[in-house]
Structures are given as structure tokens and as C-alpha cells.
Design an enzyme around this catalytic site. Structure first.
Site, PDB file in Angstrom:
ATOM      1  N   GLU A   1     -10.902  59.994  84.495  1.00 30.17           N
ATOM      2  CA  GLU A   1     -12.317  59.620  84.389  1.00 30.17           C
ATOM      3  C   GLU A   1     -12.465  58.582  83.264  1.00 30.17           C
ATOM      4  O   GLU A   1     -11.788  58.669  82.232  1.00 30.17           O
ATOM      5  CB  GLU A   1     -13.083  60.910  84.029  1.00 30.17           C
ATOM      6  CG  GLU A   1     -14.565  60.754  83.781  1.00 30.17           C
ATOM      7  CD  GLU A   1     -15.195  62.105  83.359  1.00 30.17           C
ATOM      8  OE1 GLU A   1     -14.439  63.046  82.976  1.00 30.17           O
ATOM      9  OE2 GLU A   1     -16.423  62.210  83.423  1.00 30.17           O
TER      10      GLU A   1
ATOM     11  N   VAL B   1     -12.199  68.721  78.443  1.00 27.51           N
ATOM     12  CA  VAL B   1     -12.243  69.207  77.066  1.00 27.51           C
ATOM     13  C   VAL B   1     -12.170  70.737  77.016  1.00 27.51           C
ATOM     14  O   VAL B   1     -11.670  71.307  76.056  1.00 27.51           O
ATOM     15  CB  VAL B   1     -13.485  68.676  76.310  1.00 27.51           C
ATOM     16  CG1 VAL B   1     -13.388  67.189  76.085  1.00 27.51           C
ATOM     17  CG2 VAL B   1     -14.776  69.016  77.033  1.00 27.51           C
TER      18      VAL B   1
ATOM     19  N   LYS C   1     -20.307  60.737  90.011  1.00 27.37           N
ATOM     20  CA  LYS C   1     -20.213  62.135  89.562  1.00 27.37           C
ATOM     21  C   LYS C   1     -21.531  62.880  89.760  1.00 27.37           C
ATOM     22  O   LYS C   1     -22.566  62.486  89.213  1.00 27.37           O
ATOM     23  CB  LYS C   1     -19.794  62.155  88.092  1.00 27.37           C
ATOM     24  CG  LYS C   1     -19.474  63.530  87.533  1.00 27.37           C
ATOM     25  CD  LYS C   1     -18.935  63.381  86.096  1.00 27.37           C
ATOM     26  CE  LYS C   1     -18.469  64.697  85.511  1.00 27.37           C
ATOM     27  NZ  LYS C   1     -17.910  64.508  84.147  1.00 27.37           N
TER      28      LYS C   1
ATOM     29  N   CYS D   1     -13.988  65.427  87.157  1.00 26.67           N
ATOM     30  CA  CYS D   1     -13.956  66.388  86.051  1.00 26.67           C
ATOM     31  C   CYS D   1     -14.831  67.619  86.271  1.00 26.67           C
ATOM     32  O   CYS D   1     -14.516  68.450  87.109  1.00 26.67           O
ATOM     33  CB  CYS D   1     -14.271  65.673  84.741  1.00 26.67           C
ATOM     34  SG  CYS D   1     -13.603  66.568  83.309  1.00 26.67           S
TER      35      CYS D   1
HETATM   36  C1  ACM Z   1     -16.070  66.355  81.813  1.00 30.52           C
HETATM   37  O1  ACM Z   1     -16.694  66.497  82.839  1.00 30.52           O
HETATM   38  N1  ACM Z   1     -15.643  65.183  81.412  1.00 30.52           N
HETATM   39  C2  ACM Z   1     -15.736  67.529  80.985  1.00 30.52           C
END
Ligand code: ACM
Length: 261
Positions: free
Chosen positions: A38, A167, A107, A140
Site C-alpha cells: 500500500e 501496523v 480502499k 490492508c
Molecule cells: C492499514 O490499513 N494500513 C493498517
């Protein structure tokens, strides 16, 4: 076919360096399909929306123009996360092949301070038919909603391409379940390193991985080194949803008993 997850350590804001570094990693391995993290070109921990605006690109911008010749020369497909400048700012992934741009995913589930900078994705969870099979994309934090992977699997995705900047520690193991419950492959490409900016200190967990429809971790990279994980996979495995002669993980759903909204 051969799939690669590319684990990077971008320097915040240094797009030229980050793209160059990613291309060097791509060129160090041979694969049909490469998954990059990402926001691989910009870094992740933006201080404010102005910063995002400064570093965002249209889908056919600088990073596309650098990676596109690589895809052409290597006759491969590359998916990578970037900050997209469109009608609004999106946390997006572009899918490019030897002939150029195949599509974009924006996203859907924004994480943490992304909610301050980006508009939530408005393209749903599209799947793309490529010469080797059908791919779906999520980014992510989409992993924490099982509906993301399920939607892609129901649309026929055989492999989920998953650019990430993880993370929290849970995702690499959680993807085993996502793959098992949908009988799909997943390729999660994460970054390493730390970004301490504007009082927000984030460390990224690495552990990029490729998981099979049987929940096998086919490769998992380290927590603290850049590199490429390469695996030969057979996408036809993801077309068979049978666990045994009685259980098909998709056909066996009892949708009349599910409450999803
Ligand atoms: C994330 O979605 N970058 C934790």
C-alpha cells in the site's frame, strides 16, 4: 504461474527513490505477478491532507509511467498501492499489465488517520480477468472485514492481491482464515520500517506472505528486511471450493440465516 510479494521500506515523501527501489526488487526476481505494498511510492504516515495532495498522482501518473515499462519488458502484471488524485483523494491500488493499466481499486475500509485524508473507496471490490486467472484486490485494513474477501471470492477471484502497510500484528495469521474460508490464494505485500511524523509513531510489521486455499503459508518474509517472496501456485486449486464430498465452502452457506446489515 509464479507470484511475488515485494516487501519494501519506503522513505516518506521520496517518490523517486521509493519507485526506483521497488523496481530494483521487482527486477531481482522472476514472476508473472508482483504485489507491492500500500502507498509504496509515498510512505504512509501523512501529517495532513495537504501532504497527501502534494504526493498524490492520477492512475496514469508518475509511478504508473515508471512501472508500466517494467511490466511490458518482463511481460508481467504488477499491483501497487498509491495515493490517487481523482475527483477526490483515494487510497488506491493500480493493476497494470504488459499492455498498460488494467484497473484501479479504491480502499473501502479506511484505517485510523486515513479517515482524515482519504475518501472511502467508491468502486466496490472489482475482480479482473487476466490471462492466468481472475484476481481481486483489497488493501490492508480491508482484511478485518471478512466481507471484503468473501465478496471477492463470490465474484470468482482466485487470488486476492493485498497491498498493505500493516501496523497491527494480527493480519498475517488472519489471512490464513480468509483463505481457508473462501478457498482462495492471497498475496499480502507489506512494508517494514518506522515513520514517526507529527507526533504519530507507526511501525510496520513486514511478514509479507502468500497463502494457499488450504491455508498453507507458502512464503512469509521477515519482520525487518526488505525482499521478495516468490511462489509457484496453481490457480485451479482456488476454483474448487470443496473441502470434501459433502462441504463446499461457498455453496454450503445458509444465507437465509445470515444478517449482514
Ligand atoms: C492499514 O490499513 N494500513 C493498517
Amino acid at each position: 504461474m509464479r507470484v511475488a510479494v515485494v516487501q519494501t521500506n519506503p522513505a516518506f515523501g521520496d517518490v523517486e527513490r521509493n519507485v526506483k527501489g521497488a523496481i530494483a526488487l521487482i527486477e531481482s526476481a522472476n514472476a508473472d505477478l508482483y504485489v507491492l505494498p500500500e502507498l509504496f511510492n509515498t510512505g504512509y504516515n501523512f501529517v495532513d491532507a495537504q501532504e497527501v495532495k502534494k504526493l498524490a498522482e492520477p492512475a496514469d501518473g508518475y509511478s504508473f509511467n515508471r512501472l508500466s515499462p517494467v511490466a511490458r519488458k518482463k511481460n508481467c502484471t504488477i499491483v501497487y498501492g498509491f495515493a490517487e488524485q481523482a475527483d477526490r483523494l483515494y487510497n488506491s491500488a493500480a493493476l497494470i499489465g504488459p499492455d498498460g493499466l488494467c484497473g484501479v481499486y479504491r480502499k473501502v475500509h479506511l484505517y485510523y488517520r486515513e479517515n482524515l485524508f482519504f475518501a472511502p473507496g467508491n468502486l466496490g471490490f472489482p475482480v479482473f480477468d487476466l490471462p492466468f486467472g481472475r484476481v481481486g484486490i483489497m488493501i490492508c485494513f480491508d482484511w478485518i472485514y471478512p466481507e471484503s474477501a468473501r465478496t471477492l471470492a463470490l465474484a470468482g477471484a482466485e487470488i486476492i492481491l493485498h497491498p498493505s502497510n500493516l501496523v497491527l500484528p494480527h493480519c498475517p495469521d488472519a489471512m490464513v482464515t480468509r483463505c481457508l474460508e473462501n478457498r482462495v490464494y492471497a498475496a499480502t505485500a507489506n512494508r517494514i520500517g518506522r515513520e514517526n511524523r507529527g507526533g504519530i509513531d507507526l511501525s510496520y510489521i513486514g511478514k509479507s506472505e502468500i497463502v494457499s486455499p488450504r491455508g498453507e503459508i507458502l512464503t512469509r518474509l521477515s519482520a525487518d528486511e526488505t525482499g521478495v517472496g516468490v511462489v509457484d501456485i496453481d490457480l485451479t486449486e482456488a476454483r474448487n471450493k470443496h473441502l470434501n464430498e459433502y462441504n463446499d465452502v461457498l455453496a454450503g452457506r445458509r444465507t437465509e440465516y445470515y444478517r449482514l446489515a
